[in-house]
Design a protein around this motif. Sequence first.
Motif, PDB file in Angstrom:
ATOM      1  N   PHE A 146       0.840  -1.202   0.000  1.00 39.21           N
ATOM      2  CA  PHE A 146       0.000   0.000   0.000  1.00 39.21           C
ATOM      3  C   PHE A 146       0.879   1.257   0.000  1.00 39.21           C
ATOM      4  O   PHE A 146       0.906   2.008   0.970  1.00 39.21           O
ATOM      5  CB  PHE A 146      -0.934  -0.010   1.221  1.00 39.21           C
ATOM      6  N   PRO A 147       1.576   1.504  -1.112  1.00 41.46           N
ATOM      7  CA  PRO A 147       2.538   2.611  -1.128  1.00 41.46           C
ATOM      8  C   PRO A 147       1.903   4.002  -1.009  1.00 41.46           C
ATOM      9  O   PRO A 147       2.594   4.950  -0.636  1.00 41.46           O
ATOM     10  CB  PRO A 147       3.235   2.450  -2.485  1.00 41.46           C
ATOM     11  N   ASP A 148       0.622   4.129  -1.303  1.00 37.69           N
ATOM     12  CA  ASP A 148      -0.023   5.443  -1.266  1.00 37.69           C
ATOM     13  C   ASP A 148      -0.595   5.803   0.100  1.00 37.69           C
ATOM     14  O   ASP A 148      -1.124   6.896   0.281  1.00 37.69           O
ATOM     15  CB  ASP A 148      -1.134   5.518  -2.320  1.00 37.69           C
ATOM     16  N   ILE A 149      -0.500   4.891   1.048  1.00 42.41           N
ATOM     17  CA  ILE A 149      -1.028   5.133   2.387  1.00 42.41           C
ATOM     18  C   ILE A 149       0.097   5.665   3.267  1.00 42.41           C
ATOM     19  O   ILE A 149       1.199   5.111   3.279  1.00 42.41           O
ATOM     20  CB  ILE A 149      -1.623   3.837   2.982  1.00 42.41           C
ATOM     21  N   GLN A 150      -0.193   6.741   3.999  1.00 47.01           N
ATOM     22  CA  GLN A 150       0.792   7.272   4.932  1.00 47.01           C
ATOM     23  C   GLN A 150       1.064   6.234   6.005  1.00 47.01           C
ATOM     24  O   GLN A 150       0.137   5.645   6.565  1.00 47.01           O
ATOM     25  CB  GLN A 150       0.285   8.565   5.571  1.00 47.01           C
TER      26      GLN A 150
END
Length: 167
Positions: A146-150
């Motif tokens: 989940f690279p787009d999740i902080q």
Amino acid sequence: MKRILVIGCSGAGKSTFAAQISDKTGLPFTPTDPFYWKPNWQLAEIDTVIELVDAATQKEAWVMDGNFEDWRGIVWQRADTIVWLEYPLWRILFQVFTRNFGLWFTQKPTWSGNRMTWKVVWSGVRHALRSHKLKHAKYPGYLAEFPDIQRLHFKHPREASKWLSTR
């Protein structure tokens, strides 16, 4: 940050920290331990747990505690921020034993009205002992899905407290 998931080993303080985030931000906190336990320490049916988790994570804003490793595609995907409490094993064991022993000693009702027994006290300690190493090994890969999740990764409660103080 409107959908925050707090993950970590059993006993890391996920519920406590998620509640603190909720208090600081005003986001609603959904504790998930009650999803899993029915009276008399009976495990809830998995379909019921999934329905409750699905409904809670469809809301616009939330703070939740729980790992949901098998349901990453639902819970982790819907979060905009994941907070990983990765504390040392000695701290985890101390915290889980202190919590469980305290609940046993006071007989304060916990999830679904259950009261802590010696069997459950030690089961929680054993679970934390077994799962600590696995989470340490698997979570970096899971989080990479989940690279787009902080992602926030705290290795000591001081780090988590410092971050929280800035909210």
